[in-house]
Each structure stands twice: as structure tokens, then as C-alpha cells.
Design an enzyme around this catalytic site. Structure first.
Site, PDB file in Angstrom:
ATOM      1  N   GLU A   1       0.868  -1.146   0.119  1.00 24.51           N
ATOM      2  CA  GLU A   1       0.040   0.067   0.042  1.00 24.51           C
ATOM      3  C   GLU A   1       1.003   1.127  -0.144  1.00 24.51           C
ATOM      4  O   GLU A   1       1.835   1.185   0.684  1.00 24.51           O
ATOM      5  CB  GLU A   1      -0.754  -0.062   1.222  1.00 24.51           C
ATOM      6  CG  GLU A   1      -2.057   0.854   1.242  1.00 24.51           C
ATOM      7  CD  GLU A   1      -2.954   0.629   2.357  1.00 24.51           C
ATOM      8  OE1 GLU A   1      -3.716  -0.380   2.451  1.00 24.51           O
ATOM      9  OE2 GLU A   1      -2.837   1.471   3.501  1.00 24.51           O
TER      10      GLU A   1
ATOM     11  N   PHE B   1       2.460   4.391   1.264  1.00 27.69           N
ATOM     12  CA  PHE B   1       2.872   5.024   2.542  1.00 27.69           C
ATOM     13  C   PHE B   1       2.763   6.370   2.477  1.00 27.69           C
ATOM     14  O   PHE B   1       3.402   7.135   1.598  1.00 27.69           O
ATOM     15  CB  PHE B   1       4.364   4.539   3.106  1.00 27.69           C
ATOM     16  CG  PHE B   1       4.576   4.883   4.379  1.00 27.69           C
ATOM     17  CD1 PHE B   1       3.797   4.738   5.415  1.00 27.69           C
ATOM     18  CD2 PHE B   1       5.431   5.976   4.522  1.00 27.69           C
ATOM     19  CE1 PHE B   1       4.198   5.141   6.803  1.00 27.69           C
ATOM     20  CE2 PHE B   1       5.697   6.506   5.681  1.00 27.69           C
ATOM     21  CZ  PHE B   1       5.218   6.034   6.768  1.00 27.69           C
TER      22      PHE B   1
ATOM     23  N   GLU C   1     -12.810   6.556   4.777  1.00 29.36           N
ATOM     24  CA  GLU C   1     -14.045   5.847   5.288  1.00 29.36           C
ATOM     25  C   GLU C   1     -15.059   7.145   5.373  1.00 29.36           C
ATOM     26  O   GLU C   1     -14.918   8.136   5.331  1.00 29.36           O
ATOM     27  CB  GLU C   1     -13.931   5.293   6.560  1.00 29.36           C
ATOM     28  CG  GLU C   1     -13.781   5.953   7.784  1.00 29.36           C
ATOM     29  CD  GLU C   1     -13.696   5.216   9.050  1.00 29.36           C
ATOM     30  OE1 GLU C   1     -13.846   4.114   9.292  1.00 29.36           O
ATOM     31  OE2 GLU C   1     -13.574   6.113   9.989  1.00 29.36           O
TER      32      GLU C   1
ATOM     33  N   ARG D   1     -23.317   9.563  10.149  1.00 30.83           N
ATOM     34  CA  ARG D   1     -24.129  10.408  11.090  1.00 30.83           C
ATOM     35  C   ARG D   1     -23.526  11.697  11.372  1.00 30.83           C
ATOM     36  O   ARG D   1     -22.699  12.090  10.634  1.00 30.83           O
ATOM     37  CB  ARG D   1     -23.582   9.635  12.447  1.00 30.83           C
ATOM     38  CG  ARG D   1     -22.059   9.354  12.344  1.00 30.83           C
ATOM     39  CD  ARG D   1     -21.707   9.128  13.795  1.00 30.83           C
ATOM     40  NE  ARG D   1     -20.082   8.468  13.580  1.00 30.83           N
ATOM     41  CZ  ARG D   1     -19.275   9.146  13.926  1.00 30.83           C
ATOM     42  NH1 ARG D   1     -19.326  10.597  14.146  1.00 30.83           N
ATOM     43  NH2 ARG D   1     -17.920   8.737  13.770  1.00 30.83           N
TER      44      ARG D   1
ATOM     45  N   ARG E   1     -11.788  20.363  21.788  1.00 26.94           N
ATOM     46  CA  ARG E   1     -12.655  19.456  22.646  1.00 26.94           C
ATOM     47  C   ARG E   1     -12.367  19.647  24.095  1.00 26.94           C
ATOM     48  O   ARG E   1     -11.039  19.226  24.463  1.00 26.94           O
ATOM     49  CB  ARG E   1     -12.609  17.847  22.087  1.00 26.94           C
ATOM     50  CG  ARG E   1     -13.032  17.507  20.770  1.00 26.94           C
ATOM     51  CD  ARG E   1     -13.033  16.198  20.350  1.00 26.94           C
ATOM     52  NE  ARG E   1     -13.426  15.959  19.153  1.00 26.94           N
ATOM     53  CZ  ARG E   1     -13.685  14.753  18.514  1.00 26.94           C
ATOM     54  NH1 ARG E   1     -13.965  13.907  19.463  1.00 26.94           N
ATOM     55  NH2 ARG E   1     -14.041  14.773  17.098  1.00 26.94           N
TER      56      ARG E   1
END
Lengths: 80, 462
Positions: free
Chosen positions: B201, B203, B289, B293, B339
């Protein structure tokens, strides 16, 4: 013989095993040494081991696996 | 059909956020809660509240049966899952719809497809969205590796198929290194995992995390620009911005267009986020991904676009079409969210549940604090540590950083430790100010940084 009651060091959820498919760390009548893990407390998704502060034989657990616990609540009796 | 009563299947700050959006639309709210959350702010703000179980999430907020029963018995016509808990559980979404209620989010099928790594990747490729180039499964013939690696592009990562958690990974900078590492990696994998299978894959060493907010109504979809969330600790985002400072304008346009293609291809309904890796050195981006939501960091997008994402989710769930065309959505200024977690940054981020004493919340122009805190409230040990999100906006990024420093100075939470000290230090850090961070930067910096203990009295770290 004296019975020593270990209090829960911090609030959260108490686990007697490291994973759902694992055996409990300790059972009643098991011998423990100082520093042996007797359970885990999950606090805000962080897991902290609860370790025996005296050596002896486990006489009783005061809380069940996955019970909600408060800091200072009696957790386990150890016969010294 | 417009919704009349929504059940909020969540807790904490996001439950408060959803209640406010529903009330803005004149919709009533049923709030579910666990035994440990009986006095939480969302329960106080909701029109009705239903206890659904004991403190442990597995027996309350994750108990689909109990949530559905509360929805049916309270006469709610829709369920908002928030984030976490049941929000990406396809079976729950299906069960809500089977019960004759509206699930405020995408269809169960979309959740299922995007929740499956291979299916999501295939959907992305089909929609022309770039994914991390790789061997597309296990490398069957080591002899074919050099040609494949040349096509993937160096540096390439050699991964043991049976590895995980960073084990069994080698990085080859060029063809010679690949030739030397391959046999060795295969042998090591066989020794360590009993399986010598490898895959290749690309890098990306200094990856930045960028993500695109999309909104769809099941037919049409638009993007609301991107966010950058490269400041992470243990794969948890701690600081998010919009827009992403490192993106050239043409890359931004291509990135956002790719997200809309995928959203349209899966006839996306509701608010969703496509996450990408961005390689600042080559200007390439790769889809990782999709989160089906609302996300924790959605407010930075709201601040630069002026669109209330949670309210739009509810309107779409009620059957409305998208109220915006792409040309109606503009990005203006810069927003930063930090946060505020109940953790002691100076003591290895030790969790700090407890009872909140005095509370001073920052305010003023361009400052927003989404929280479930009030003076005297309980911060239970049973859930995640997020207390709230401090969000600032200004015309420029420098302005937003100055406003963030000012706002953090105003925040005082007595009774629990918070990560405000971490953010005060980050907001003064030259590399953060220059926007030169990547996803592994924060953990490296924390190894040498000195953070002042506890922010319970609002003291700043340097």
C-alpha cells in the site's frame, strides 16, 4: 485470621475478567499476593487494574462483573 | 409529513444540541436517559424524559429494545441517534423504520455498506473517488511486486496480512529497498503470525486528516466544504478546523467534488462525512471511510457556512428536499473547535469524573460553547470524557486563534480537571499557529511538552 476489605479505588464499571471470553482474574478461595490483579475498573473508556493491597485468600466479592461502582465502595474481602 | 416529536437516543452535549435544533423547528423532544444521567442537562431541556436502564451503556444507550420501547410508548415519530452508541448500527436503523418511525439518518442499507471497509472502498472506486493505492488484496506473487510498487508509487508500505496494530509493517523508499525487504518481511510474517501473506500500500508519512461534510436528501447531495482534524491523540481528534489550511484551491475543489459524487452514488440521506488522508507533499488525497451520522466536530462547518446541520438533518428526515443548491453554500472565515474533555492533561490524560462546582462559560462574538455542563451537574464515569466543545470563528485563522486563546482564558470549570490547559498550550504553539501539523504531530509533541496540572481553576498552560 483477619478479613481485610479492599475499597474500590475509583468510580466506574467493575470487571472481573480481562475480556468477556476470558476466565475471571480471581475466584473466591483463590490465594492472592500483593500486586495481583483482582479486577478492572473502566472510567470514561480507560481501564485501570485493581490490585490486591494485602496477601491472603479471597473470601468474597461485594460486586458482580460489570457492576457500576463508586470510589470507596467495598470491593473484595481478603483473609490475611 | 413533518415530524412532531423526536426521541433523542443519546446523552451529553450532542443530546442538548439535538434538542435545541428540534425546538427551533417547534418539534417536541423525548429524551432517554440511564440511571446515572437522571439530572443531565438534556433531561432538563426535553419535553419528556424516559429512563431506559442502568448506568452501563450496554444496558441503556446501547439497548436497542429499550430505546425502541421508549419511542413507541412516548408516541415519538422519529429517533435521532446522535453520534456513537447506536448511530451507525444498521440493524437499529432498520428496526426503527420497521416500527413505523423515522430514523434521522441514512437508510440501513447505506449504513451497512459504508460500515464495511471493502464495500465502502468499492463504492468509492466506482464513484471515481481516489483510495489509497495498493495491491488490492494479498500479494500472490512476490515477483510481481516491483512492477506493482512502481504503479502504486513509492514509498510503499509492506504489510503482513495477518498483522495488526502497527505490527508487521515495513516501509520501502525505492525499488532496491523493496527487493531487500520483501523476502525478509514474508519470513518475519510467517514466523510471527504463521502466515507469510503480504500486501502493498502507498505509505503516506506525514498524512493530514481532512474530511468533507455532505448533506443529502436521498436524491440530491451537496458538500459543505472540508474540515481538518490532524491534531489527534490515540486516534482521537482533539482539535478541528474549517477550512483545512493546507489545501490549495484546486485540490479543495477536487476533494469536495469527489465527496459529492460518492454521496450521490449512494443516494445519501441526511448528514454524512467522508474522511480522507491528505499528502501535503504530493497534493494527493485518498478516501478512508464514510461516517454515516452527525460528527462531534460538525460545528466548525456550521460556523463557516451558516448552515444548521442538525436542523437540516431533521427537516430531511421529515421528508423535505434539500433547501440548498451547491452554489448557495459559501465558506466564509475560519473556525476552530477544541474538545474540552474531563481529563487531566498533565497526568497522562487521566479521566476526571466528578461534580462540577462553579462554572464560567466563555462568550462574546464568534464564540460558541456546546456543552452539557451546568454548575452542580454530575460528570459520570460511565461514558466518554467529552464535556463540551469550544468553537470560535473569525474572518481569518489568526483571528480565530487569538479568539480561542481569549475564550480559553475565560473558561473555568471547578470540580473536574479538563483538557483546556492542553488547548491553551497548543493555541500558543508556533507549529500549530503555522498550520504545519500532521496526524502524528501531537503525540510527538506531548512526549516533550510540559503541561501545567489541572485546569480546575482556569489557569493557563504555557
Amino acid at each position: 485470621m483477619a478479613t481485610h476489605t479492599m475499597p474500590c479505588p475509583l468510580p466506574g464499571t467493575f470487571y472481573r475478567r480481562s475480556a468477556p471470553d476470558q476466565p475471571p482474574f480471581k475466584e473466591v478461595d483463590d490465594m492472592v499476593a500483593v500486586g495481583d490483579t483482582v479486577g478492572l475498573v473502566e472510567v470514561m473508556k480507560t481501564f485501570t487494574p485493581v490490585t490486591a493491597d494485602v496477601a491472603g485468600k479471597i473470601a468474597a466479592f461485594h460486586v458482580e462483573n460489570e457492576d457500576a461502582v463508586m470510589a470507596g465502595q467495598p470491593l473484595v474481602d481478603i483473609e490475611t | 409529513m413533518s415530524l412532531k416529536k423526536i426521541l433523542v437516543a443519546n446523552r451529553g452535549e450532542i443530546a442538548v444540541r439535538i434538542i435545541r435544533a428540534a425546538h427551533d423547528l417547534g418539534i417536541k423532544v423525548v429524551q432517554v436517559y440511564s440511571k446515572a444521567d437522571a439530572d443531565m442537562l438534556a433531561v432538563r431541556l426535553a419535553d419528556e424524559a424516559v429512563e431506559i436502564g442502568p448506568a452501563q451503556a450496554a444496558k441503556s444507550y446501547l439497548n436497542a429494545e429499550a430505546v425502541l420501547r421508549a419511542a413507541r410508548e412516548s408516541g415519538a415519530d422519529a429517533v435521532h441517534p446522535g453520534y456513537g452508541f447506536l448511530s451507525e448500527n444498521a440493524s437499529f436503523a432498520a428496526a426503527v423504520e420497521e416500527a413505523g418511525l423515522v430514523f434521522i439518518g441514512p437508510t440501513a442499507d447505506t449504513i451497512r455498506t459504508m460500515g464495511d471497509k471493502a464495500a465502502a472502498k468499492a463504492a468509492a472506486i466506482a464513484a471515481g473517488v481516489p483510495v489509497v493505492p495498493g495491491s488490492d488484496g494479498v500479494l500472490h506473487d512476490l515477483g510481481a511486486a516491483p512492477a506493482l510498487a512502481a504503479r502504486i508509487g513509492f514509498p510503499v508500505m509492506i504489510k503482513a496480512a495477518a498483522g495488526g496494530g502497527g505490527r508487521g509493517i515495513r516501509v520501502a523508499q525505492d525499488a532496491a529497498e523493496l527487493a531487500a525487504l520483501l523476502p525478509q518481511a514474508s519470513m518475519e510474517a510467517r514466523a510471527a503470525f504463521g502466515d507469510g501473506s503480504l500486501y502493498l500500500e502507498r505509505f503516506v508519512g506525514r498524512a493530514r486528516h481532512v474530511e468533507v461534510q455532505v448533506l443529502g436528501d436521498g436524491a440530491d447531495a451537496v458538500h459543505l466544504y472540508e474540515r481538518e482534524c490532524s491534531l489527534q491523540r490515540r486516534r482521537q481528534k482533539v482539535w478541528e478546523e474549517a477550512p483545512a489550511v493546507a489545501l490549495p484551491e484546486d485540490v479543495r475543489a477536487a476533494l469536495c467534488a469527489s465527496a459529492v459524487r460518492l454521496a450521490k452514488a449512494c443516494r445519501y440521506r441526511g448528514a454524512g462525512t467522508l474522511e480522507y488522508l491528505y499528502d501535503g507533499e504530493t497534493g494527493e488525497f485518498f478516501f478512508i471511510e464514510m461516517n454515516t451520522r452527525i460528527q462531534v466536530e460538525h460545528p466548525v462547518t456550521e460556523m463557516i457556512t451558516g448552515v444548521d446541520l442538525v436542523r437540516e438533518m431533521i427537516r430531511i428526515a421529515g421528508g423535505e428536499k434539500l433547501r440548498f443548491a451547491q452554489r448557495d453554500i459559501a465558506s466564509r472565515g475560519h473556525a476552530i473547535e477544541v474538545r474540552i474533555n474531563a481529563e487531566d492533561a498533565a497526568r497522562d490524560f487521566r479521566p476526571s469524573p466528578g461534580t462540577v462546582g462553579a462554572l464560567t462559560v466563555p462568550g462574546g462574538f464568534g464564540v460558541r460553547f456546546d456543552t452539557f455542563l451546568y454548575s452542580g451537574c454530575t460528570v459520570p464515569p460511565f461514558y466518554d470524557s467529552l464535556l463540551g466543545k469550544l468553537i470560535v470563528w473569525d474572518e481569518t485563522r489568526d483571528g480565530a486563534l487569538a479568539r480561542l486563546r481569549r475564550a480559553l482564558g475565560e473558561l473555568q470549570v471547578e470540580g473536574v480537571s479538563t483538557t483546556a490547559t492542553l488547548h491553551a498550550a497548543l493555541a500558543r504553539n508556533p507549529e500549530v499557529q503555522a498550520g504545519g501539523v500532521h496526524t502524528r504531530w501531537l503525540e510527538g509533541w506531548l512526549e516533550t511538552a510540559t503541561l501545567h496540572p489541572s485546569s480546575t481553576n482556569g489557569e493557563e498552560a504555557r
